[in-house]
Write a protein that holds these residues in place. Sequence first.
Motif, PDB file in Angstrom:
ATOM      1  N   HIS A   1      -8.128   1.024   1.527  1.00 33.46           N
ATOM      2  CA  HIS A   1      -8.037   2.475   1.360  1.00 33.46           C
ATOM      3  C   HIS A   1      -8.761   2.875   0.085  1.00 33.46           C
TER       4      HIS A   1
ATOM      5  N   ILE B   1      -3.908   7.507  -3.263  1.00 32.74           N
ATOM      6  CA  ILE B   1      -4.439   6.469  -2.384  1.00 32.74           C
ATOM      7  C   ILE B   1      -4.372   7.079  -0.992  1.00 32.74           C
ATOM      8  N   ASP B   2      -5.522   7.158  -0.321  1.00 32.19           N
ATOM      9  CA  ASP B   2      -5.607   7.834   0.968  1.00 32.19           C
ATOM     10  C   ASP B   2      -4.657   7.227   1.999  1.00 32.19           C
ATOM     11  N   ASP B   3      -4.198   8.086   2.909  1.00 31.10           N
ATOM     12  CA  ASP B   3      -3.314   7.639   3.983  1.00 31.10           C
ATOM     13  C   ASP B   3      -4.053   6.785   5.007  1.00 31.10           C
ATOM     14  N   GLN B   4      -5.317   7.076   5.232  1.00 29.65           N
ATOM     15  CA  GLN B   4      -6.114   6.366   6.228  1.00 29.65           C
ATOM     16  C   GLN B   4      -7.280   5.643   5.569  1.00 29.65           C
ATOM     17  N   PRO B   5      -7.708   4.514   6.137  1.00 22.98           N
ATOM     18  CA  PRO B   5      -8.909   3.844   5.632  1.00 22.98           C
ATOM     19  C   PRO B   5     -10.126   4.757   5.821  1.00 22.98           C
TER      20      PRO B   5
ATOM     21  N   GLN C   1      -6.711  -2.607  -1.617  1.00 22.88           N
ATOM     22  CA  GLN C   1      -6.648  -3.433  -0.417  1.00 22.88           C
ATOM     23  C   GLN C   1      -5.412  -4.299  -0.442  1.00 22.88           C
TER      24      GLN C   1
ATOM     25  N   VAL D   1       0.822  -1.211   0.000  1.00 21.42           N
ATOM     26  CA  VAL D   1       0.000   0.000   0.000  1.00 21.42           C
ATOM     27  C   VAL D   1       0.858   1.264   0.000  1.00 21.42           C
TER      28      VAL D   1
ATOM     29  N   ARG E   1       0.809   3.841  -3.012  1.00 22.80           N
ATOM     30  CA  ARG E   1       0.384   5.217  -2.728  1.00 22.80           C
ATOM     31  C   ARG E   1       1.378   6.205  -3.337  1.00 22.80           C
TER      32      ARG E   1
ATOM     33  N   THR F   1      -7.785  -2.056   8.457  1.00 23.02           N
ATOM     34  CA  THR F   1      -6.748  -1.083   8.097  1.00 23.02           C
ATOM     35  C   THR F   1      -6.071  -1.427   6.774  1.00 23.02           C
TER      36      THR F   1
END
Length: 123
Positions: free
Chosen positions: A108, A93-97, A121, A79, A83, A105
């Motif tokens: 994303h 790709i977001d840093d947090q879910p 994922q 991930v 990212r 976790t």
Amino acid sequence: MVSAVLFAKDLRRVATFYVRVFAVQVLQEDAHHAELDCSGFRLVVHQIPEQFARNVVVTTPPHRREHGAIRLNFPVRDVPGSRALARSLGGEIDDQPPPWAGGDTSFHLGHDPEGNVFGAQSA
């Protein structure tokens, strides 16, 4: 075989994004489309015809198109690496879910260079 068609203003940029970020293979391509193999699922990136594309506005950074009826989810091995690659190619790709993912976790949300939303994922 099940497939999806993703219409893009900039076919090459969007197809390259999916090939590089998700390590999918190009099966065939021409000036109008690129057919990608995503582990047996086909994603066809199709060039929006010029007469329609001139009315499509893609901002920098792109406005996330979150209200689509379909979201594609892709497995990724790394991930953080995906990212970084996504960001270098104009996507994210977001840093947090997302909040609704609960304790998962490994999932994303993200978007490609034109704002099309996907899930990523950990595989």
